[in-house]
Enzyme design. Structure first.
Site, PDB file in Angstrom:
ATOM      1  N   CYS A   1       0.815  -1.226   0.000  1.00 44.43           N
ATOM      2  CA  CYS A   1       0.000   0.000   0.000  1.00 44.43           C
ATOM      3  C   CYS A   1       0.847   1.273   0.000  1.00 44.43           C
ATOM      4  O   CYS A   1       0.331   2.356  -0.269  1.00 44.43           O
ATOM      5  CB  CYS A   1      -0.940   0.017   1.203  1.00 44.43           C
TER       6      CYS A   1
ATOM      7  N   ASN B   1     -10.051   0.138  -0.107  1.00 47.10           N
ATOM      8  CA  ASN B   1      -8.595   0.231  -0.124  1.00 47.10           C
ATOM      9  C   ASN B   1      -8.085  -0.345  -1.447  1.00 47.10           C
ATOM     10  O   ASN B   1      -8.150  -1.553  -1.662  1.00 47.10           O
ATOM     11  CB  ASN B   1      -8.048  -0.547   1.076  1.00 47.10           C
TER      12      ASN B   1
ATOM     13  N   HIS C   1      -3.192   7.676   1.985  1.00 44.53           N
ATOM     14  CA  HIS C   1      -3.603   6.331   1.578  1.00 44.53           C
ATOM     15  C   HIS C   1      -4.972   6.049   2.192  1.00 44.53           C
ATOM     16  O   HIS C   1      -5.244   6.425   3.326  1.00 44.53           O
ATOM     17  CB  HIS C   1      -2.579   5.302   2.038  1.00 44.53           C
TER      18      HIS C   1
HETATM   19  O1  UT7 Z   1      -3.640  -0.649   3.600  1.00 43.82           O
HETATM   20  C1  UT7 Z   1      -2.633  -1.151   4.448  1.00 43.82           C
HETATM   21  C2  UT7 Z   1      -2.817  -0.647   5.806  1.00 43.82           C
HETATM   22  N1  UT7 Z   1      -3.963  -1.259   6.421  1.00 43.82           N
HETATM   23  C3  UT7 Z   1      -4.567  -0.641   7.413  1.00 43.82           C
HETATM   24  O2  UT7 Z   1      -4.194   0.451   7.763  1.00 43.82           O
HETATM   25  C4  UT7 Z   1      -5.692  -1.373   8.101  1.00 43.82           C
HETATM   26  C5  UT7 Z   1      -5.581  -1.180   9.582  1.00 43.82           C
HETATM   27  N2  UT7 Z   1      -6.574  -1.890  10.350  1.00 43.82           N
HETATM   28  C6  UT7 Z   1      -7.908  -1.584  10.298  1.00 43.82           C
HETATM   29  O3  UT7 Z   1      -8.319  -0.740   9.536  1.00 43.82           O
HETATM   30  C7  UT7 Z   1      -8.836  -2.261  11.263  1.00 43.82           C
HETATM   31  O4  UT7 Z   1      -8.085  -2.997  12.198  1.00 43.82           O
HETATM   32  C8  UT7 Z   1      -9.873  -3.193  10.609  1.00 43.82           C
HETATM   33  C9  UT7 Z   1     -10.876  -2.387   9.844  1.00 43.82           C
HETATM   34  C10 UT7 Z   1      -9.178  -4.167   9.675  1.00 43.82           C
HETATM   35  C11 UT7 Z   1     -10.624  -3.976  11.668  1.00 43.82           C
HETATM   36  O5  UT7 Z   1     -11.256  -3.067  12.581  1.00 43.82           O
HETATM   37  P1  UT7 Z   1     -11.096  -3.290  14.156  1.00 43.82           P
HETATM   38  O6  UT7 Z   1     -11.888  -2.239  14.795  1.00 43.82           O
HETATM   39  O7  UT7 Z   1      -9.616  -3.327  14.439  1.00 43.82           O
HETATM   40  O8  UT7 Z   1     -11.788  -4.685  14.365  1.00 43.82           O
HETATM   41  P2  UT7 Z   1     -11.151  -6.016  14.966  1.00 43.82           P
HETATM   42  O9  UT7 Z   1     -10.231  -6.649  13.988  1.00 43.82           O
HETATM   43  O10 UT7 Z   1     -10.624  -5.714  16.319  1.00 43.82           O
HETATM   44  O11 UT7 Z   1     -12.455  -6.917  15.102  1.00 43.82           O
HETATM   45  C12 UT7 Z   1     -13.520  -6.553  15.986  1.00 43.82           C
HETATM   46  C13 UT7 Z   1     -14.620  -7.603  15.884  1.00 43.82           C
HETATM   47  C14 UT7 Z   1     -14.124  -9.024  16.000  1.00 43.82           C
HETATM   48  O12 UT7 Z   1     -15.053  -9.748  16.755  1.00 43.82           O
HETATM   49  P3  UT7 Z   1     -14.792 -10.073  18.314  1.00 43.82           P
HETATM   50  O13 UT7 Z   1     -13.503 -10.822  18.325  1.00 43.82           O
HETATM   51  O14 UT7 Z   1     -14.709  -8.743  18.971  1.00 43.82           O
HETATM   52  O15 UT7 Z   1     -15.992 -10.864  18.669  1.00 43.82           O
HETATM   53  C15 UT7 Z   1     -14.121  -9.526  14.581  1.00 43.82           C
HETATM   54  O16 UT7 Z   1     -14.327 -10.902  14.490  1.00 43.82           O
HETATM   55  O17 UT7 Z   1     -15.259  -7.511  14.612  1.00 43.82           O
HETATM   56  C16 UT7 Z   1     -15.316  -8.796  14.010  1.00 43.82           C
HETATM   57  N3  UT7 Z   1     -15.214  -8.621  12.548  1.00 43.82           N
HETATM   58  C17 UT7 Z   1     -16.291  -8.417  11.781  1.00 43.82           C
HETATM   59  N4  UT7 Z   1     -17.597  -8.335  12.060  1.00 43.82           N
HETATM   60  C18 UT7 Z   1     -18.450  -8.104  11.039  1.00 43.82           C
HETATM   61  C19 UT7 Z   1     -14.116  -8.606  11.776  1.00 43.82           C
HETATM   62  N5  UT7 Z   1     -14.457  -8.398  10.500  1.00 43.82           N
HETATM   63  C20 UT7 Z   1     -15.800  -8.270  10.472  1.00 43.82           C
HETATM   64  C21 UT7 Z   1     -16.725  -8.028   9.447  1.00 43.82           C
HETATM   65  N6  UT7 Z   1     -18.041  -7.947   9.778  1.00 43.82           N
HETATM   66  N7  UT7 Z   1     -16.362  -7.852   8.151  1.00 43.82           N
END
Ligand code: UT7
Length: 322
Positions: free
Chosen positions: A116, A279, A249
């Site tokens: 990215c 993205n 980005h």
């Molecule tokens: O481009 C390269 C650089 N990339 C980035 O900068 C991305 C950086 N990271 C992020 O943007 C975020 O971490 C994400 C958008 C990928 C994820 O958001 P988050 O707030 O960090 O969520 P999480 O991974 O902590 O997940 C929270 C919950 C989990 O459930 P539990 O464990 O709390 O029960 C996941 O299983 O959300 C659940 N989850 C979803 N639920 C519904 C994960 N993906 C989904 C989904 N729909 N698509």
């Protein structure tokens, strides 16, 4: 004094298939919702390439549009750098195919892999080559078909990405005129495994799919982007008050808005496309830059700050006077 790499034009290409969050969930039977995706990322829809639509085809179209905007013939281009994680094939470089597609016959063309951060890396390399006189007229292109390297059973990654291409045309011009003022590139390979594609020609023989430890990447993004933006401003003797536009980005609206607040920029000075494009990795910054330039937001004389973080880890920033 060495010449300065002036930005002559930017243009984008987005494939025709627009897929909303609800449509994506339905297509792949995902246990997710528009509400979760929009709240956590700001994404509402993404574009997906048609079967057979390649990184080179999309990148070539963006490049042709940039050349047309600038009124520069393809034969004048003597450097093509393509930032991509989804090349048509291991070789020839996607850049070589685009070099031919735009009618270039001189100079050199190569791909660059910095995930990215690829566009910022490619801009930095092009800037160096234009300053030294190794090239005079460069196309810097980010083009990605992430839809081909997603695991459709992993809802934590497959909802985040889209396809598209963006191209910026640069020419070596007056050292005192507008253009790239500085670029700042970083890598930390110790963090390679938190954002990776789990296969490739030289390991599994296949393409692999994106694997991301989202929370870890988020943590690195917040600190590393803040630091590299400070580094870029300090290198030029600027403060946040000098910045006209942040063109970040487009991975996550929460990260984008956090960077805007850090720079004390009102939201209308931060270019956002993540809601519509998702993205698009190396294509996201040139797509955003092209959009804000085309609609008249970015104007001659404006100071544009660009930043990105991605797999590697890699991260970087660039500052340009338009
Ligand atoms: O481009 C390269 C650089 N990339 C980035 O900068 C991305 C950086 N990271 C992020 O943007 C975020 O971490 C994400 C958008 C990928 C994820 O958001 P988050 O707030 O960090 O969520 P999480 O991974 O902590 O997940 C929270 C919950 C989990 O459930 P539990 O464990 O709390 O029960 C996941 O299983 O959300 C659940 N989850 C979803 N639920 C519904 C994960 N993906 C989904 C989904 N729909 N698509």
């Amino acid at each position: 004094m060495p010449p300065r790499a002036r930005l002559l034009a930017a243009a984008g290409y987005l494939p025709a298939d627009v897929v909303t969050n609800d449509e994506l969930a339905a297509r792949h039977g995902l246990d997710t919702s528009d509400a979760w995706i929009a709240e956590r990322t700001g994404i509402r829809q993404r574009h997906f390439a048609a079967p057979g639509e390649t990184a080179s085809a999309m990148g070539a179209e963006a490049a042709r549009r940039a050349l047309a905007l600038a009124g520069v013939p393809g034969e004048e281009v003597d450097l093509v750098i393509v930032a991509t994680s989804t090349p048509d094939s291991a070789f020839p470089a996607t850049a070589a195919r685009i070099h031919a597609a735009i009618g270039a016959t001189r100079g050199f063309a190569f791909d660059l892999a910095a995930a990215c951060t690829g566009f910022i890396y490619a801009l930095g390399v092009a800037d160096s080559l234009l300053r030294t006189g190794a090239a005079r007229c460069a196309l810097v292109i980010g083009t990605e078909v992430y839809s081909r390297i997603l695991d459709w059973t992993d809802r934590s990654t497959c909802v985040l990405f889209g396809d598209g291409a963006g191209a910026v045309l640069l020419r070596a011009e007056s050292p005192d005129g507008p253009g790239i003022l500085s670029t700042h590139l970083h890598a930390d390979g110790r963090q390679a495994d938190i954002l990776t594609v789990d296969g490739g020609a030289g390991s599994t023989g296949g393409t692999g799919v994106v694997r991301m430890q989202g929370r870890e990447v988020f943590r690195h993004a917040v600190t590393k982007l803040a630091a590299v933006v400070d580094e870029a401003l300090a290198a030029n003797g600027f403060t946040h008050a000098d910045v006209s536009w942040l063109v970040p980005h487009q991975a996550n609206l929460r990260i984008i808005e956090g960077m805007g607040r850090k720079l004390h920029l009102p939201p209308e000075r931060v270019v956002v496309t993540v809601d519509r494009h998702a993205n698009t990795s190396a294509a996201s910054i040139p797509l955003a830059l092209a959009e804000a330039w085309a609609d008249g937001r970015i104007r001659p004389g404006d100071l544009v700050l660009m930043e990105a973080i991605g797999g590697g880890l890699t991260w970087g920033a660039a500052i340009a006077r338009m």
